[in-house]
Design a protein around this motif. Structure first.
Motif, short mmCIF file in Angstrom:
data_model
loop_
_atom_site.label_atom_id
_atom_site.label_comp_id
_atom_site.label_asym_id
_atom_site.label_seq_id
_atom_site.Cartn_x
_atom_site.Cartn_y
_atom_site.Cartn_z
N HIS A 1 0.86 -1.18 0.00
CA HIS A 1 0.00 0.00 0.00
C HIS A 1 0.89 1.22 0.00
O HIS A 1 2.09 1.12 0.28
N GLY A 2 0.33 2.38 -0.33
CA GLY A 2 1.15 3.59 -0.37
C GLY A 2 0.25 4.80 -0.47
O GLY A 2 -0.98 4.68 -0.53
N MET A 3 0.87 5.97 -0.47
CA MET A 3 0.08 7.19 -0.57
C MET A 3 0.05 7.65 -2.02
O MET A 3 1.07 7.69 -2.69
N PHE B 1 -4.08 0.94 -2.30
CA PHE B 1 -3.53 -0.41 -2.25
C PHE B 1 -3.09 -0.76 -3.66
O PHE B 1 -3.78 -0.45 -4.63
N LEU B 2 -1.91 -1.38 -3.76
CA LEU B 2 -1.21 -1.42 -5.04
C LEU B 2 -0.73 -2.81 -5.44
O LEU B 2 -0.37 -3.63 -4.60
N ASN C 1 2.44 -4.01 -7.79
CA ASN C 1 3.65 -3.50 -8.43
C ASN C 1 3.69 -1.97 -8.43
O ASN C 1 4.00 -1.34 -9.44
N GLY C 2 3.30 -1.39 -7.31
CA GLY C 2 3.40 0.06 -7.12
C GLY C 2 2.29 0.88 -7.74
O GLY C 2 2.32 2.10 -7.66
N GLN C 3 1.32 0.23 -8.39
CA GLN C 3 0.29 1.00 -9.08
C GLN C 3 -1.12 0.66 -8.60
O GLN C 3 -1.45 -0.51 -8.43
N PRO C 4 -1.95 1.70 -8.43
CA PRO C 4 -3.36 1.44 -8.12
C PRO C 4 -4.11 1.09 -9.41
O PRO C 4 -3.65 1.41 -10.51
#
Ligand code: C2O
Ligand code: CU
Ligand code: CU
Length: 482
Positions: free
Chosen positions: A367-369, A377-378, A380-383
């Motif tokens: 997950h990330g901002m 929530f992602l 490979n870094g992407q939503p």
């Protein structure tokens, strides 16, 4: 996005709400009678190769056990009607959306076309509209326990949490094994709800969306602690679905081990004994239970489980009594008059090993901002992006997918259209072969799965089956090229 607001909806459809209340008195009666025999609402079986049913998604007053609640339901039942078909059957579902928001239907785990009017999750059925789903169960479809639920991105968690879910059973080889056939079969659909004093659903702001919403009312077949009888010395076949949007169930039956005979995608090669069973959202388990203890009553317990790392958030942020620290009673099994002892089967249905993969891929879950959007929530870094194809595969190939959880929460990974086999977890080989469509990936874990891409080309999705995570971006588009 339009959220459900009961007051507004009731004003708009005042007369239909009255009609609903009148109609419900008679429905509740027949439902109670049926519960006596089946512990499950309405059952619709295919006849002469066809299963046709009118299915309506509603938002109205319903009895949830002994409570009055305003919930979402298929045909005013929670869970929805149980559909039963055989390989080769044609299925026709005349669906009406009586919800105040759009919806659609996904046939979780069924191996059917992922396009057109079959298992097409990109359909959007607006409020008041009708849509006819039609498809055929392939002749070689395995027997198993599948299910249907809404799948409109952004509304999936809310609509499932409101109550929309039903079983879809495919009958076949496993059901014909003599010991399995001799067992008394019961279904157990586990759902949780969060209601206020008046029986209204709690608004999502009051739920812990980031960790995945959970309610403190847990139901089995829409009832609180239902009773199952089992003939002493006989076998109980308990077929369990976790239809909750986020809650995990760690099940254990007092003094009785489970003998697992089938997982998400169908039968195992032979029963596997286990003292407890973890079911993450979307997962199914088919277990046999031997009634060979002292006659009496035994409780089916839900044991505590922590699915969010404590380093991630303080307990205060996790909302009402989450995680529970005490076992909860989900159902009771009581012994009935003795029958001649039924033995456990020794062999079930072979689970063939898959050939070496043509391709290996990697999926990192975290997950990330997202600037201007908050936590996402992602993969490979992407939503999730509706227009983007994330993964392109070739029909009639086999692939290995490496699922890596670099975050601090459990994520049950799910893919549509084809079942897979779990090969290993953190390099450790799986103890037995099984067909799955949901697999738990814990923080720090790498799970390797092998999946054949068979029969149906088109576009579909894979996602985390904690449905708030899915709605918040942990989903990808999968294109299967012909
Ligand atoms: Cu049961 Cu895409 O999910
Ligand atoms: Cu699914
Ligand atoms: Cu998740």
């Amino acid at each position: 996005m339009k959220k459900i607001n009961r007051r507004k909806f009731l004003i708009l459809s005042y007369s239909s709400a009255i009609a609903t209340l009148i109609a419900q008195c008679s429905i509740v009666k027949t439902q109670e009678n049926r519960h006596f025999f089946s512990s499950y609402p309405q059952i619709n079986q295919s006849q002469d190769g066809i299963l046709e049913i009118d299915l309506t998604a509603n938002f109205n007053q319903i009895n949830l056990g002994n409570k009055q609640a305003y919930l979402l339901s298929y045909n005013r039942q929670i869970p929805g009607p149980r559909l039963e078909a055989k390989p080769g059957d044609t299925i026709r579902i005349n669906f009406t959306n009586n919800l105040p928001q759009p919806t659609n239907i996904h046939y979780h785990g069924l191996h059917i076309p992922i396009t057109g009017n079959a298992d097409n999750v990109f359909l959007n059925i607006p409020p008041g509209d009708r849509f006819t789903y039609q498809f055929q169960i392939p002749e070689n479809h395995p027997a198993g326990m599948f299910w249907y639920h809404p799948h409109l991105h952004g509304l999936v968690a809310e609509q499932l949490f409101g109550g929309l879910a039903g079983l879809f059973i495919v009958r076949g080889e496993l059901d014909e094994i003599p010991e399995v056939k001799a067992a008394s079969e019961r279904f157990l659909v586990l759902q949780d709800f969060a209601l206020d004093q008046q029986g209204n659903m709690l608004p999502s702001q009051e739920l812990s969306i980031m960790t995945g919403r959970e309610g403190n009312l847990i139901t089995a077949n829409g009832q609180f602690n239902p009773n199952f009888t089992i003939p002493a010395q006989g076998l109980l076949r308990l077929r369990i679905l976790n239809a909750s949007s986020s809650r995990f169930y760690r099940l254990s039956l007092e003094e009785h081990p489970f003998y697992l005979i089938a997982t998400d995608g169908g039968a195992l090669a032979e029963p596997v004994e286990m003292s407890e069973l973890l079911l993450t959202p979307g997962e199914r388990a088919d277990v046999l239970i031997q009634a060979n203890r002292e006659p009496g009553k035994y409780r089916l317990l839900n044991l505590p489980y922590e699915r969010v790392g404590m380093g991630m958030m303080g307990r205060g942020m996790m909302g009402r009594n989450f995680p529970e620290s005490q076992p909860q009673v989900l159902a009771t099994v009581s012994y009935d008059t003795q029958v001649a002892a039924v033995l456990l089967p020794t062999k079930l249905v072979p689970v063939t090993a898959l050939p070496e993969p043509q391709k290996v891929r990697r999926f990192q879950m975290n997950h990330g901002m997202i600037p201007g959007q908050g936590m996402a929530f992602l993969f490979n870094g992407q939503p999730y992006q509706p227009e983007r194809i994330d993964t392109q595969v070739q029909l009639n190939t086999v692939e290995d997918w490496e699922l890596i959880n670099t975050g601090m929460m459990d994520h049950p990974f799910h893919v549509h259209g084809n079942a897979f086999q779990v090969l290993s977890r953190n390099g450790k080989l799986e103890p037995y072969r099984a067909w799955k469509d949901v697999v738990l990936v814990r923080p720090g874990e790498t799970v390797l799965i092998r999946m054949p891409l068979r029969d149906f080309a088109g576009k579909t999705v894979y996602h985390c089956h904690i449905l708030d995570h899915e709605d918040l971006g942990m989903m990808g588009n999968l294109e299967i090229k012909p």
